[in-house]
Design a protein around this motif. Structure first.
Motif, mmCIF file in Angstrom:
data_model
loop_
_atom_site.group_PDB
_atom_site.id
_atom_site.type_symbol
_atom_site.label_atom_id
_atom_site.label_comp_id
_atom_site.label_asym_id
_atom_site.label_seq_id
_atom_site.Cartn_x
_atom_site.Cartn_y
_atom_site.Cartn_z
ATOM 1 N N LEU A 247 0.806 -1.215 0.000
ATOM 2 C CA LEU A 247 0.000 0.000 0.000
ATOM 3 C C LEU A 247 0.842 1.268 0.000
ATOM 4 N N HIS A 248 1.999 1.231 0.622
ATOM 5 C CA HIS A 248 2.821 2.438 0.729
ATOM 6 C C HIS A 248 4.057 2.391 -0.159
ATOM 7 N N GLN A 249 4.248 1.308 -0.883
ATOM 8 C CA GLN A 249 5.442 1.161 -1.708
ATOM 9 C C GLN A 249 5.154 0.211 -2.866
ATOM 10 N N ARG A 250 6.016 0.281 -3.871
ATOM 11 C CA ARG A 250 5.925 -0.672 -4.973
ATOM 12 C C ARG A 250 7.102 -1.622 -4.863
ATOM 13 N N ILE A 251 6.839 -2.834 -4.447
ATOM 14 C CA ILE A 251 7.884 -3.842 -4.295
ATOM 15 C C ILE A 251 8.330 -4.300 -5.682
ATOM 16 N N ALA A 252 9.635 -4.418 -5.877
ATOM 17 C CA ALA A 252 10.161 -4.798 -7.188
ATOM 18 C C ALA A 252 11.376 -5.705 -7.034
ATOM 19 N N LEU A 253 11.658 -6.441 -8.088
ATOM 20 C CA LEU A 253 12.860 -7.262 -8.144
ATOM 21 C C LEU A 253 14.022 -6.412 -8.627
ATOM 22 N N THR A 254 15.233 -6.782 -8.256
ATOM 23 C CA THR A 254 16.402 -6.062 -8.753
ATOM 24 C C THR A 254 16.624 -6.407 -10.223
ATOM 25 N N PRO A 255 17.255 -5.536 -10.990
ATOM 26 C CA PRO A 255 17.513 -5.831 -12.403
ATOM 27 C C PRO A 255 18.262 -7.141 -12.626
ATOM 28 N N ILE A 256 19.265 -7.434 -11.801
ATOM 29 C CA ILE A 256 20.037 -8.662 -11.993
ATOM 30 C C ILE A 256 19.157 -9.886 -11.757
ATOM 31 N N ARG A 257 18.245 -9.781 -10.790
ATOM 32 C CA ARG A 257 17.347 -10.913 -10.549
ATOM 33 C C ARG A 257 16.344 -11.056 -11.693
ATOM 34 N N LYS A 258 15.858 -9.926 -12.206
ATOM 35 C CA LYS A 258 14.946 -9.977 -13.353
ATOM 36 C C LYS A 258 15.615 -10.677 -14.531
ATOM 37 N N LEU A 259 16.849 -10.307 -14.792
ATOM 38 C CA LEU A 259 17.582 -10.914 -15.906
ATOM 39 C C LEU A 259 17.707 -12.423 -15.714
ATOM 40 N N TRP A 260 18.074 -12.836 -14.516
ATOM 41 C CA TRP A 260 18.265 -14.263 -14.244
ATOM 42 C C TRP A 260 16.951 -15.035 -14.360
ATOM 43 N N VAL A 261 15.887 -14.484 -13.767
ATOM 44 C CA VAL A 261 14.584 -15.165 -13.806
ATOM 45 C C VAL A 261 14.093 -15.284 -15.251
ATOM 46 N N ALA A 262 14.182 -14.193 -16.016
ATOM 47 C CA ALA A 262 13.704 -14.213 -17.406
ATOM 48 C C ALA A 262 14.541 -15.149 -18.254
ATOM 49 N N TRP A 263 15.843 -15.103 -18.092
ATOM 50 C CA TRP A 263 16.763 -15.949 -18.881
ATOM 51 C C TRP A 263 16.512 -17.422 -18.602
ATOM 52 N N ARG A 264 16.353 -17.759 -17.318
ATOM 53 C CA ARG A 264 16.148 -19.148 -16.945
ATOM 54 C C ARG A 264 14.778 -19.653 -17.422
ATOM 55 N N ALA A 265 13.745 -18.805 -17.302
ATOM 56 C CA ALA A 265 12.395 -19.214 -17.696
ATOM 57 C C ALA A 265 12.323 -19.498 -19.192
ATOM 58 N N ALA A 266 13.000 -18.681 -19.996
ATOM 59 C CA ALA A 266 12.944 -18.843 -21.444
ATOM 60 C C ALA A 266 13.617 -20.123 -21.914
ATOM 61 N N ARG A 267 14.504 -20.668 -21.079
ATOM 62 C CA ARG A 267 15.234 -21.860 -21.465
ATOM 63 C C ARG A 267 14.713 -23.130 -20.777
ATOM 64 N N LYS A 268 13.655 -22.948 -20.019
ATOM 65 C CA LYS A 268 13.047 -24.093 -19.341
ATOM 66 C C LYS A 268 12.026 -24.769 -20.247
ATOM 67 N N HIS A 269 12.078 -26.087 -20.322
ATOM 68 C CA HIS A 269 11.140 -26.810 -21.210
ATOM 69 C C HIS A 269 10.136 -27.610 -20.378
#
Length: 302
Positions: free
Chosen positions: A280-302
């Motif tokens: 309610l008082h803030q916007r929680i976000a992931l760090t850029p490095i974590r975003k990169l890792w999560v996106a990279w890993r998800a795209a290569r998961k079958h």
């Protein structure tokens, strides 16, 4: 070890892109990039997982959605918002007729193989966002789903068709994922939306948990609020996982961007849960490095 080396190389490349100056004057592709996927955003890393040849088209689609979103959510006067959306309706028609004037429309004209075929879907997305100008609350979940279908489901279907092996079948499995991603966005943006007079949690669900609109606007954290958010987060998480499981095996690789967005949404929901749902008082976000890792890993998961 090999996988980490590849990831590290990808990170180095991404850092280079982040730091490199824009040498050329802004064209429609650069405009779309800045509008839809500024460096460090979740969309930025999700789009990087798509085939290079398809990235300009996907970026233009996300830029178009962002234009619609800004039109309704950053306009305080509904009359002005309707005027702007009416302009976009005309611009969508101009795009279908081969006469686009806006940089995003010009990008779509350049990269979208069959603009006329997608014209009804673009109208549907605009109609979905138009609901934001007509109402700021939703009585129950079926009413909310009407909104999510246009803004989330129809948009995800357009994105999916851009890279799908069988585009004609894409809506059946992409639309549920788009709606699920909207559920996650509602959790993430709850505080910001409430401050701007919009609450997407259905009224009957807020009543069930004994949480009022005033509680959200005044950033009031209670046990009742925590229970409500636990329910909202669990529903969004379950919807995303169910939609991912329903992706045809033959389309999983083609949908790397949507799968990356889904993985990023799940990771962010986990982060919000760990933080005690203090959205309610803030916007929680992931760090850029974590975003990169999560996106990279998800795209290569079958």
């Amino acid at each position: 070890m090999l996988q980490f080396s590849v990831f590290r190389a990808h990170l180095t490349h991404s850092r280079a892109r982040l730091l490199s100056p824009q040498a050329n004057p802004v064209n429609f592709d650069e405009y779309c990039q800045q509008k839809a996927a500024p460096p460090g955003s979740s969309t930025y890393y999700a789009l990087r997982q798509a085939p290079v040849a398809r990235q300009p088209l996907l970026t233009a689609l996300f830029a178009l959605r962002r234009e619609f979103e800004e039109t309704v959510k950053e306009t305080t006067d509904p009359t002005i918002g309707r005027t702007k959306l009416a302009w976009w309706q005309k611009e969508a028609a101009a795009l279908a007729a081969g006469e686009p004037t806006h940089p995003v429309s010009q990008a779509l004209a350049a990269h979208l193989p069959d603009v006329q075929a997608e014209y009804p879907a673009l109208q549907g997305i605009i109609a979905g966002f138009e609901m934001d100008l007509d109402q700021a609350r939703y009585l129950d979940y079926p009413n909310l789903r009407r909104y999510m279908a246009g803004v989330g489901g129809t948009f995800a279907s357009v994105v999916a068709r851009a890279t799908a092996h069988e585009p004609s079948q894409a809506a059946s499995w992409a639309a549920p994922l788009g709606e699920a991603l909207m559920l996650a966005q509602i959790v993430v943006e709850l505080g910001n939306d409430a401050r701007h007079g919009r609450i997407y949690i259905p009224i009957d669900e807020m009543q069930r948990f004994n949480v009022t609109a005033a509680d959200l606007i005044n950033r009031k954290y209670t046990d009742a609020f925590t229970e409500m958010m636990r329910f909202q987060t669990a529903r969004a998480r379950d919807a995303i996982r169910k939609a991912l499981d329903a992706l045809p095996v033959g389309e999983r690789h083609s949908q790397s961007t949507l799968r990356a967005l889904a993985a990023l949404a799940l990771a962010l929901l986990d982060e919000i849960e760990r933080d005690g749902y203090h959205v309610l008082h803030q916007r929680i976000a992931l760090t850029p490095i974590r975003k990169l890792w999560v996106a990279w890993r998800a795209a290569r998961k079958h």
